[in-house]
Design a protein around this motif. Structure first.
Motif, PDB file in Angstrom:
ATOM      1  N   LYS A  55     -34.390 -10.017   0.413  1.00 20.31           N
ATOM      2  CA  LYS A  55     -35.308  -9.337  -0.511  1.00 20.31           C
ATOM      3  C   LYS A  55     -36.353 -10.307  -1.065  1.00 20.31           C
ATOM      4  O   LYS A  55     -37.485  -9.908  -1.356  1.00 20.31           O
ATOM      5  N   LEU A  56     -35.984 -11.590  -1.215  1.00 20.68           N
ATOM      6  CA  LEU A  56     -36.911 -12.603  -1.716  1.00 20.68           C
ATOM      7  C   LEU A  56     -37.773 -13.179  -0.593  1.00 20.68           C
ATOM      8  O   LEU A  56     -38.546 -14.116  -0.814  1.00 20.68           O
ATOM      9  N   ASN A  57     -37.618 -12.606   0.628  1.00 19.34           N
ATOM     10  CA  ASN A  57     -38.376 -13.030   1.811  1.00 19.34           C
ATOM     11  C   ASN A  57     -38.080 -14.480   2.198  1.00 19.34           C
ATOM     12  O   ASN A  57     -38.929 -15.177   2.730  1.00 19.34           O
ATOM     13  N   LYS A  58     -36.853 -14.919   1.939  1.00 18.13           N
ATOM     14  CA  LYS A  58     -36.407 -16.241   2.364  1.00 18.13           C
ATOM     15  C   LYS A  58     -35.498 -16.044   3.588  1.00 18.13           C
ATOM     16  O   LYS A  58     -34.270 -16.144   3.498  1.00 18.13           O
ATOM     17  N   ILE A  59     -36.116 -15.765   4.712  1.00 17.58           N
ATOM     18  CA  ILE A  59     -35.372 -15.350   5.895  1.00 17.58           C
ATOM     19  C   ILE A  59     -34.453 -16.447   6.441  1.00 17.58           C
ATOM     20  O   ILE A  59     -33.285 -16.174   6.743  1.00 17.58           O
ATOM     21  N   PRO A  60     -34.921 -17.703   6.581  1.00 17.03           N
ATOM     22  CA  PRO A  60     -33.995 -18.746   7.084  1.00 17.03           C
ATOM     23  C   PRO A  60     -32.765 -18.911   6.205  1.00 17.03           C
ATOM     24  O   PRO A  60     -31.646 -19.052   6.711  1.00 17.03           O
ATOM     25  N   GLU A  61     -32.972 -18.888   4.865  1.00 16.77           N
ATOM     26  CA  GLU A  61     -31.836 -19.016   3.946  1.00 16.77           C
ATOM     27  C   GLU A  61     -30.900 -17.805   4.066  1.00 16.77           C
ATOM     28  O   GLU A  61     -29.666 -17.939   3.988  1.00 16.77           O
ATOM     29  N   ALA A  62     -31.494 -16.640   4.277  1.00 13.33           N
ATOM     30  CA  ALA A  62     -30.682 -15.428   4.426  1.00 13.33           C
ATOM     31  C   ALA A  62     -29.805 -15.516   5.667  1.00 13.33           C
ATOM     32  O   ALA A  62     -28.614 -15.165   5.636  1.00 13.33           O
ATOM     33  N   ILE A  63     -30.379 -15.992   6.783  1.00 10.22           N
ATOM     34  CA  ILE A  63     -29.606 -16.121   8.030  1.00 10.22           C
ATOM     35  C   ILE A  63     -28.459 -17.106   7.851  1.00 10.22           C
ATOM     36  O   ILE A  63     -27.318 -16.845   8.269  1.00 10.22           O
ATOM     37  N   GLU A  64     -28.707 -18.243   7.211  1.00  7.40           N
ATOM     38  CA  GLU A  64     -27.672 -19.243   7.001  1.00  7.40           C
ATOM     39  C   GLU A  64     -26.539 -18.696   6.128  1.00  7.40           C
ATOM     40  O   GLU A  64     -25.355 -18.960   6.373  1.00  7.40           O
TER      41      GLU A  64
ATOM     42  N   LEU B 295     -18.405  -6.613   9.483  1.00 13.07           N
ATOM     43  CA  LEU B 295     -19.441  -5.628   9.805  1.00 13.07           C
ATOM     44  C   LEU B 295     -20.692  -5.806   8.955  1.00 13.07           C
ATOM     45  O   LEU B 295     -21.815  -5.724   9.471  1.00 13.07           O
ATOM     46  N   SER B 296     -20.525  -6.024   7.653  1.00 12.44           N
ATOM     47  CA  SER B 296     -21.690  -6.145   6.773  1.00 12.44           C
ATOM     48  C   SER B 296     -22.550  -7.356   7.126  1.00 12.44           C
ATOM     49  O   SER B 296     -23.758  -7.225   7.325  1.00 12.44           O
ATOM     50  N   PRO B 297     -21.974  -8.585   7.241  1.00 14.30           N
ATOM     51  CA  PRO B 297     -22.825  -9.724   7.642  1.00 14.30           C
ATOM     52  C   PRO B 297     -23.360  -9.600   9.066  1.00 14.30           C
ATOM     53  O   PRO B 297     -24.486 -10.034   9.343  1.00 14.30           O
ATOM     54  N   TYR B 298     -22.587  -9.008   9.994  1.00 13.88           N
ATOM     55  CA  TYR B 298     -23.094  -8.776  11.356  1.00 13.88           C
ATOM     56  C   TYR B 298     -24.361  -7.909  11.306  1.00 13.88           C
ATOM     57  O   TYR B 298     -25.367  -8.204  11.952  1.00 13.88           O
ATOM     58  N   SER B 299     -24.284  -6.807  10.555  1.00 11.79           N
ATOM     59  CA  SER B 299     -25.407  -5.880  10.471  1.00 11.79           C
ATOM     60  C   SER B 299     -26.632  -6.555   9.848  1.00 11.79           C
ATOM     61  O   SER B 299     -27.754  -6.417  10.335  1.00 11.79           O
ATOM     62  N   SER B 300     -26.386  -7.319   8.765  1.00 13.03           N
ATOM     63  CA  SER B 300     -27.494  -7.975   8.074  1.00 13.03           C
ATOM     64  C   SER B 300     -28.155  -9.040   8.941  1.00 13.03           C
ATOM     65  O   SER B 300     -29.383  -9.120   9.023  1.00 13.03           O
ATOM     66  N   ILE B 301     -27.343  -9.861   9.615  1.00 10.43           N
ATOM     67  CA  ILE B 301     -27.919 -10.941  10.421  1.00 10.43           C
ATOM     68  C   ILE B 301     -28.618 -10.374  11.650  1.00 10.43           C
ATOM     69  O   ILE B 301     -29.635 -10.903  12.112  1.00 10.43           O
ATOM     70  N   GLY B 302     -28.087  -9.259  12.176  1.00 15.94           N
ATOM     71  CA  GLY B 302     -28.779  -8.602  13.286  1.00 15.94           C
ATOM     72  C   GLY B 302     -30.163  -8.140  12.881  1.00 15.94           C
ATOM     73  O   GLY B 302     -31.137  -8.300  13.628  1.00 15.94           O
ATOM     74  N   ASN B 303     -30.262  -7.576  11.672  1.00 11.76           N
ATOM     75  CA  ASN B 303     -31.547  -7.129  11.152  1.00 11.76           C
ATOM     76  C   ASN B 303     -32.491  -8.313  10.901  1.00 11.76           C
ATOM     77  O   ASN B 303     -33.699  -8.226  11.152  1.00 11.76           O
TER      78      ASN B 303
ATOM     79  N   SER C 103     -24.104   4.444  11.110  1.00 10.10           N
ATOM     80  CA  SER C 103     -25.452   4.956  10.885  1.00 10.10           C
ATOM     81  C   SER C 103     -26.448   3.819  10.692  1.00 10.10           C
ATOM     82  O   SER C 103     -27.535   3.806  11.288  1.00 10.10           O
ATOM     83  N   LEU C 104     -26.057   2.823   9.861  1.00  5.90           N
ATOM     84  CA  LEU C 104     -26.950   1.689   9.607  1.00  5.90           C
ATOM     85  C   LEU C 104     -27.128   0.852  10.866  1.00  5.90           C
ATOM     86  O   LEU C 104     -28.236   0.379  11.160  1.00  5.90           O
ATOM     87  N   GLY C 105     -26.051   0.687  11.644  1.00 11.03           N
ATOM     88  CA  GLY C 105     -26.149  -0.085  12.879  1.00 11.03           C
ATOM     89  C   GLY C 105     -27.118   0.541  13.870  1.00 11.03           C
ATOM     90  O   GLY C 105     -27.965  -0.148  14.453  1.00 11.03           O
ATOM     91  N   TYR C 106     -27.005   1.855  14.079  1.00 10.81           N
ATOM     92  CA  TYR C 106     -27.929   2.551  14.997  1.00 10.81           C
ATOM     93  C   TYR C 106     -29.367   2.506  14.470  1.00 10.81           C
ATOM     94  O   TYR C 106     -30.320   2.362  15.252  1.00 10.81           O
ATOM     95  N   LYS C 107     -29.535   2.643  13.168  1.00  7.08           N
ATOM     96  CA  LYS C 107     -30.883   2.601  12.587  1.00  7.08           C
ATOM     97  C   LYS C 107     -31.543   1.245  12.847  1.00  7.08           C
ATOM     98  O   LYS C 107     -32.706   1.168  13.283  1.00  7.08           O
ATOM     99  N   ARG C 108     -30.781   0.182  12.611  1.00  4.86           N
ATOM    100  CA  ARG C 108     -31.348  -1.161  12.797  1.00  4.86           C
ATOM    101  C   ARG C 108     -31.569  -1.476  14.270  1.00  4.86           C
ATOM    102  O   ARG C 108     -32.536  -2.152  14.617  1.00  4.86           O
ATOM    103  N   ARG C 109     -30.694  -0.978  15.149  1.00  8.83           N
ATOM    104  CA  ARG C 109     -30.922  -1.213  16.584  1.00  8.83           C
ATOM    105  C   ARG C 109     -32.101  -0.386  17.078  1.00  8.83           C
ATOM    106  O   ARG C 109     -32.834  -0.816  17.982  1.00  8.83           O
ATOM    107  N   SER C 110     -32.323   0.795  16.480  1.00  8.01           N
ATOM    108  CA  SER C 110     -33.499   1.592  16.814  1.00  8.01           C
ATOM    109  C   SER C 110     -34.776   0.832  16.466  1.00  8.01           C
ATOM    110  O   SER C 110     -35.742   0.804  17.242  1.00  8.01           O
ATOM    111  N   GLU C 111     -34.764   0.185  15.291  1.00  6.72           N
ATOM    112  CA  GLU C 111     -35.920  -0.614  14.878  1.00  6.72           C
ATOM    113  C   GLU C 111     -36.127  -1.803  15.812  1.00  6.72           C
ATOM    114  O   GLU C 111     -37.264  -2.197  16.106  1.00  6.72           O
TER     115      GLU C 111
END
Length: 624
Positions: free
Chosen positions: A302-311, A330-338, A370-378
């Motif tokens: 949300k703070l647009n700190k993508i490298p820190e978010a991935i780590e 599942l939650s960190p998998y989904s977030s890091i995939g996004n 639902s969230l997984g399919y949405k993010r893979r669609s994107e």
């Protein structure tokens, strides 16, 4: 904000930052004592204390110690210790996500406690069973076990001379609140958690009070009452800090971070999450550290700190993998995939999102799927694979619709449960009042017997009986009238809901049709129009309405069929709506036809029922 309720079986020893070295010294002392101690019940207790210290930092060692408790207890014929060992083993498998094994050993533990007539062990086993059933989404079974505890509590005076075993019965209500939180029934969750708080306060144990405050903060957060949520969570955190209960203070920090995240104050959310990570590290509580790293990753995004978010998400994945907590991945998998989609690393993004979808569908985790399919669609859209993007988008929407329907059903069920509860409470109050009146009348009757003699007493008793019968008839009529009024209100609400739903769907359909005519690609809009048409023609809503209608207007449908056998099912629907005195516009919306169509339907119905122009169709329907 996803509630992170603190369950009683997660409680660990209170450890303040300056006491970590002392805690290690205590562990060394216990181990030395254990090695030189004779085989008796005290040695089993030593094993339990060692397990309590090593519970979250060394799960492999804990498993061996649990087996040792069971073996030693069997060898010395210490049934209570054996029950505790199976109880511990169930907890071990539950934390690994092996819920069937957890249930097996918990049932064995409960059986031993029942044979020993140890009510405290039965109560604890039922709470643990409920927690497992919650994870399996078997909420009815969870509540069945919790209600068993509540019945034991109500009959406690006949079960045991001392009520110490019921000291922490508040935990039953605490977990009952979580069953309703899982379904989004926040009013019922609030009622049960307030009960838990009241019972905890009677124990003068501030740590249990803090647990209730913690959950109340979660509930208020879900209701978007953020100031009240913050107040509860901060008070809970202060109580944990006061008693050096760092493990549970970490949970308060998780929830405080979630509250500020939901409020959009991401800088404060990050502060609480970082504070929580440091506290979790001090006590080596790996599961909660993993939760905090994943939450911090979402905040960094949300703070647009993508490298820190991935780590941060990577750290959560590493910890959960080490612990073997499959579902928590599942939650960190989904977030890091996004996140990898955002930095155009499509291969890594697809790898993690594929894992989410596979695991979510395997375990019927609708929200994650639902969230997984949405993010893979994107992801596919960014790769310009629009065909695959559309397929995943449709699947995401299907899961989302399923969640929406489930939520609506849960809301209706919550209202029904609240109504039934209030109804039972009112019945109890009426019964108590009737008993009081009877007692008062009995006293008066005794005095009159002394003063006026047998004949006069008999007359008064007869008069009293008549009055009581009239009073009971009046109360019964009032109760029936109240129930009927409620059902009529429920029926009207349901009918108006149908009308509004169809009106909104029709509006969406028209807009989609307009877009279809303007856009070059029409397939997506055509699919949307077909979906809306299907929902407009869905008979499930009408079946629910018919059930409510029959409860209010009993035998209406059978009377119509008997008197006018030629009436069709669609005409019977129209007659039912006319019976409710709904307007033509409302009827048109519910039946999904035009105003002109309603006029034609009424004309055909008058003709079939052989009604003259002078007679009123409405009057005929009301008389049926």
């Amino acid at each position: 904000m996803k509630p992170k309720t603190v369950f009683w079986f997660l409680f660990v020893c209170a450890i303040s930052p300056p006491l970590c070295a002392q805690q290690n010294q205590k562990l060394d002392s216990l181990l030395a004592l254990y090695e030189n101690h004779p085989e008796d019940e005290a040695k089993v207790q030593l094993l339990n204390e060692i397990i309590q210290i090593e519970l979250y930092s060394n799960p492999v060692k804990v498993k061996d110690l649990i087996e040792e408790i069971i073996t030693l207890s069997k060898r010395i014929n210490f049934k209570r210790g054996e029950g505790k060992g199976f109880y511990r083993k169930a907890g071990y498998f539950r934390h690994k996500g092996e819920l069937d094994s957890a249930l097996f050993y918990l049932q064995k533990s409960k059986k031993i406690y029942e044979n020993l007539n140890q009510i405290g062990g039965v109560l604890n086993s039922n709470v643990e069973l409920a927690l497992i059933y919650i994870e399996q989404n078997k909420l009815d079974l969870a509540r069945k076990n919790l209600n068993y505890n509540i019945e034991l509590y109500k009959n406690r005076d006949s079960l045991t001379k001392e009520n110490t075993e019921f000291k922490y019965i508040g935990t039953t209500y605490h977990v009952m609140a979580d069953t309703y939180l899982e379904q989004g029934m926040y009013n019922l969750a609030l009622q049960n958690e307030l009960n838990a708080l009241k019972l905890y306060e009677l124990t003068d144990n501030e740590l249990y009070t803090a647990d209730a405050l913690n959950t109340l903060g979660c509930i208020e957060g879900e209701l978007n009452n953020y100031e009240q949520a913050y107040s509860y969570l901060k008070e809970a955190s202060n109580l944990y800090e006061k008693h050096n209960d760092i493990a549970n203070q970490v949970v308060s920090l998780i929830n405080l971070g979630n509250t500020y995240f939901d409020m959009g104050d991401y800088d404060k959310a990050a502060l609480y999450q970082k504070e929580g990570i440091e506290a979790a590290k001090k006590i080596n509580h790996k599961p909660r550290e993993a939760v905090l790293w994943s939450s911090l990753g979402n905040t960094y995004e949300k703070l647009n700190k993508i490298p820190e978010a991935i780590e941060s998400q990577k750290k959560a994945i590493v910890i959960n993998t080490e612990l073997g907590h499959t579902n928590d991945l599942l939650s960190p998998y989904s977030s890091i995939g996004n996140l990898y989609t955002q930095v155009n690393d499509f291969e890594k993004s697809k790898y993690f999102l594929d894992l989410v979808i596979e695991q979510a569908e395997l375990n019927n985790l609708i929200k994650d799927a639902s969230l997984g399919y949405k993010r893979r669609s994107e992801l596919y859209a960014k790769m310009k694979r629009y065909d695959l993007a559309l397929i995943d988008y449709k699947k995401s929407t299907a899961f989302k619709d399923s969640m929406f329907n489930t939520t609506k059903s849960q809301q209706i069920e919550e209202l029904r449960t609240i109504h039934d509860t209030e109804k039972k409470e009112q019945q109890i109050i009426l019964q108590e009042k009737e008993i009081t009146v009877l007692e008062q009348k009995a006293e008066i009757s005794s005095l009159q017997k002394i003063l006026l003699g047998g004949l006069l007493v008999i007359s008064l008793i007869g008069l009293y009986g008549i009055r009581q019968k009239l009073k009971r008839n009046k109360l019964e009529k009032e109760k029936v009238d109240a129930e009927l009024a409620f059902k009529k209100k429920e029926l009207t609400t349901h009918a108006l809901h149908l009308a509004k739903k169809n009106e909104v769907l029709e509006s969406l359909k028209q807009k989609a049709q307009e877009l279809k005519e303007r856009e070059e690609s029409k397939n997506g809009y055509q699919q949307l129009i077909r979906t809306i048409n299907f929902d407009l023609q869905d008979d499930n809503n009408w079946e629910n309405f018919s059930r409510y209608f029959e409860e209010v207007h009993k035998d209406f449908n059978s009377n119509v069929k008997t008197k006018y056998p030629q009436v069709t099912s669609n005409e019977l629907r129209l007659l039912a709506l006319l019976k409710m005195n709904l307007s033509s516009k409302e009827i048109a919306s519910i039946l999904n036809i035009s105003g002109e169509g309603i006029k034609k339907a009424r004309y055909r119905l008058r003709k079939k029922l052989d009604i003259t122009t002078e007679d009123s169709l409405q009057d005929l329907v009301l008389s049926l």
